[in-house]
Scaffold this motif. Structure first.
Motif, PDB file in Angstrom:
ATOM      1  N   ARG A   1      38.867  34.349  42.364  1.00 13.45           N
ATOM      2  CA  ARG A   1      39.345  33.008  41.981  1.00 13.45           C
ATOM      3  C   ARG A   1      40.800  33.010  41.525  1.00 13.45           C
ATOM      4  NH1 ARG A   1      35.376  31.140  37.339  1.00 13.45           N
ATOM      5  NH2 ARG A   1      35.473  33.382  36.915  1.00 13.45           N
ATOM      6  N   HIS A   2      41.383  34.176  41.327  1.00 17.90           N
ATOM      7  CA  HIS A   2      42.697  34.302  40.697  1.00 17.90           C
ATOM      8  C   HIS A   2      43.785  33.632  41.544  1.00 17.90           C
ATOM      9  CE1 HIS A   2      45.400  36.292  37.856  1.00 17.90           C
ATOM     10  NE2 HIS A   2      46.207  36.541  38.870  1.00 17.90           N
ATOM     11  N   GLY A   3      44.585  32.777  40.930  1.00 23.72           N
ATOM     12  CA  GLY A   3      45.766  32.235  41.593  1.00 23.72           C
ATOM     13  C   GLY A   3      45.515  31.091  42.561  1.00 23.72           C
TER      14      GLY A   3
ATOM     15  N   ARG B   1      45.647  42.280  44.275  1.00 22.92           N
ATOM     16  CA  ARG B   1      46.328  41.670  43.138  1.00 22.92           C
ATOM     17  C   ARG B   1      46.371  40.134  43.175  1.00 22.92           C
ATOM     18  NH1 ARG B   1      49.586  43.143  39.052  1.00 22.92           N
ATOM     19  NH2 ARG B   1      49.672  45.296  39.749  1.00 22.92           N
TER      20      ARG B   1
ATOM     21  N   THR C   1      44.745  37.613  44.701  1.00 27.38           N
ATOM     22  CA  THR C   1      43.556  36.757  44.634  1.00 27.38           C
ATOM     23  C   THR C   1      42.543  37.201  43.581  1.00 27.38           C
ATOM     24  OG1 THR C   1      42.558  38.007  46.457  1.00 27.38           O
ATOM     25  CG2 THR C   1      43.709  35.954  47.013  1.00 27.38           C
ATOM     26  N   THR C   2      42.669  38.443  43.075  1.00 27.19           N
ATOM     27  CA  THR C   2      41.690  38.905  42.087  1.00 27.19           C
ATOM     28  C   THR C   2      42.313  39.350  40.775  1.00 27.19           C
ATOM     29  OG1 THR C   2      41.700  41.275  42.637  1.00 27.19           O
ATOM     30  CG2 THR C   2      40.355  39.828  44.037  1.00 27.19           C
ATOM     31  N   GLY C   3      43.635  39.595  40.770  1.00 27.01           N
ATOM     32  CA  GLY C   3      44.275  40.110  39.572  1.00 27.01           C
ATOM     33  C   GLY C   3      44.058  41.596  39.353  1.00 27.01           C
TER      34      GLY C   3
END
Length: 239
Positions: free
Chosen positions: A77-79, A54, A56-58
């Motif tokens: 790329r998330h966060g 969740r 780092t990737t969503g």
């Protein structure tokens, strides 16, 4: 001279634990890195900090429940810091192939006895394949992981990750015959540092992100710092 390790590649400058992050670290001339490992469902060593996808990737789901063929296509790329292109979750095999680091701190999080054993044996096999056994130290705060390293892969250098002082980190490091003490910077007093170094430990302090703190710890005589900003560390410590 205080050595520099890029934390999860260059966590403050590029997406953490991705190929682009480790390449950013190398571009600064920093040839040492710290990263995190979890086994995929099919036993591949995946470079990701959390046990779930969740943050780092969503995405939803646990790393351990996904196949590596699916994980390597997930954008991590998330966060984190922005990046123009997708930055997939890499395998350790890919990083060993593409990133010429002089030394790797490979952190393994807490695990069951069976999973700890599978993980350390997978690391040994991969490091042997790439001829990197003498360039890695497997670090952990997990006693199960450290016991597995002692029992199953005694030829791999070990390191204790110490975040709190509720147990004596020096005694624990000695008990597991560690060569590195990865110490939270808040625990790094001159007295503890000197005692650790007299014990033969390389003291690697994390996570050190401010120039003034980098200089202070270097003045203390720490062996290395682990930082989200390897570029800043180079400018601060190698000026």
């Amino acid at each position: 001279m205080t050595l520099i390790y890029g934390h999860r590649g260059a966590k403050g400058e590029a997406p953490e634990n991705t190929l682009v992050g480790f390449q950013t670290c190398l571009e600064h001339g920093v040839r040492r890195c710290e990263l995190d490992l979890h086994l995929s469902r099919d036993g591949e060593l995946m470079v990701i900090h959390d046990p779930t996808l969740r943050r780092t990737t969503g995405r939803r789901g646990k790393v351990a429940e996904q196949h590596s063929a699916d994980l390597i296509n997930v954008d991590a790329r998330h966060g984190g810091p922005g990046h123009i292109k997708p930055a997939p979750i890499p395998t350790l095999d890919e990083l060993f192939e593409k990133c010429p680091f002089e030394h790797w701190q490979l952190e393994v999080k807490s695990a069951s006895r069976v999973r700890a054993a599978r993980t350390v044996q997978a690391i040994e096999a991969l490091a042997t394949k790439h001829g990197l056994l003498d360039k890695i130290t497997v670090t952990s705060s997990s006693r199960e992981v450290l016991r597995a390293l002692q029992r199953l892969t005694p030829n791999i250098s070990r390191g204790l990750v110490a975040e709190y002082a509720w147990i004596d980190p020096l005694k624990a490091a000695k008990a597991y015959d560690c060569s590195i003490l990865a110490l939270n910077w808040t625990l790094c007093t001159p007295e503890r540092l000197l005692k650790a170094q007299k014990q033969g430990l390389h003291v690697s302090v994390w996570t050190v992100n401010e120039a003034a703190l980098m200089r202070r710890l270097a003045d203390f005589g720490v062996d290395s710092i682990i930082t989200d900003y390897p570029g800043l560390a180079v400018r601060t410590l190698q000026r």
